[in-house]
Scaffold this active site. Structure first.
Site, PDB file in Angstrom:
ATOM      1  N   SER A  41       0.856  -1.192   0.000  1.00 49.42           N
ATOM      2  CA  SER A  41       0.000   0.000   0.000  1.00 49.42           C
ATOM      3  C   SER A  41       0.885   1.233   0.000  1.00 49.42           C
ATOM      4  CB  SER A  41      -0.892   0.009   1.245  1.00 49.42           C
ATOM      5  OG  SER A  41      -1.530   1.268   1.413  1.00 49.42           O
ATOM      6  N   TYR A  57      -1.541  -0.710  10.473  1.00 45.13           N
ATOM      7  CA  TYR A  57      -1.672  -1.011   9.049  1.00 45.13           C
ATOM      8  C   TYR A  57      -0.477  -0.456   8.278  1.00 45.13           C
ATOM      9  CZ  TYR A  57      -3.708  -1.105   4.336  1.00 45.13           C
ATOM     10  OH  TYR A  57      -3.936  -1.329   3.000  1.00 45.13           O
TER      11      TYR A  57
END
Length: 257
Positions: free
Chosen positions: A147, A160
């Site tokens: 990501s 995350y």
């Protein structure tokens, strides 16, 4: 000279988290590119829907239910896949999740759950499949879905972000270690795409306006737009590309957020 092949004809590809969202799109796209796709996730009913889509379009797919946080289950599933299919050419580590807690509110359970789902699973899958690829002695491609959160600071939660940064670094180290076996290891780094994981966030008009403000292309991505980058890195067209993360972000990492 002949043009390099961007196809996956004759190749066998494992995709984790293949029942929905990005994983579903990659599974269907890889099938259209000629791969025999091995679909893995915890929810068999979702995998059956994806398999039906693939087979209805003339492709080939098989199902293996798998909890990617369970290392022994990973090892057994990889063993079973090789018993059934004989070899594996491509692994896509797509399974992932998020819990959006502020740093001061993160619990130990949240930390463990996110790290196990995002990082440990990708490593254990890569380790198990990588060992088989070395035994096959014909190389292979491993691709992880990271990501932009692993590269720049985002409002996505510290755990995350840490997990995705770990995936990017893991990509580099595995590429370095396994290059002499012609196993290429890369990752893609998406920005916001329309998936079940982001649906609620993207329905918040204020949050969406913040996203678009730092995205030069002024829109969120469609999951089908990840197929091309993933297909390139998994195919022979990228035969001299390893250890890299390709950000698929509408230009977002130019700005930060």
């Amino acid at each position: 000279m002949d043009l390099p092949s961007f196809g996956l004809e004759g190749k066998k590809a494992i995709i984790t988290g293949a029942g929905r969202g990005i994983g579903r799109a990659l599974a269907i796209g890889f099938s259209k590119a000629g791969a025999e796709v091995i679909l893995c996730s915890r929810t068999r009913s979702e995998l059956e829907h994806v398999r039906n889509e693939i087979e209805n379009n003339g492709g080939r797919a098989s199902i293996f239910t798998l909890d990617v946080t369970d290392t022994s289950a990973i090892q057994q599933t990889v063993h079973d896949i090789y018993e059934d299919h004989g070899s594996i050419d491509v692994l896509v580590n797509n399974a992932g999740m998020n819990i959006r807690s502020k740093a001061s509110d993160v619990t130990e359970d949240e930390w463990v759950k996110i790290m196990d789902t995002n990082v440990k699973s990708a490593f254990m899958m890569s380790q198990s499949v990588g060992a088989r690829m070395q035994e096959q002695n014909k190389g292979g491609s491993i691709l992880s879905v990271s990501s932009v959160a692993g590269h720049v600071a985002l409002k996505t939660g510290v755990v995350y972000a840490a997990s995705k940064a770990a995936m990017i670094q893991m990509t580099k180290v595995l590429a370095f270690e396994w290059g002499n076996s012609n196993i290429r290891v890369n990752s893609i780094g998406p920005w916001y795409f329309e998936t079940p994981l982001t649906k609620e966030l993207l329905e918040d008009e204020h949050y969406l306006s913040q996203i678009l403000a730092v995205t030069p292309l002024k829109r969120v991505g469609q999951v089908e737009e990840l197929v091309g980058p993933a297909l390139f890195l998994s195919s022979d067209a990228a035969s001299y590309v390893t250890g890299q993360t390709l950000f698929v972000d509408g230009g977002m990492t130019i700005n930060g957020f």
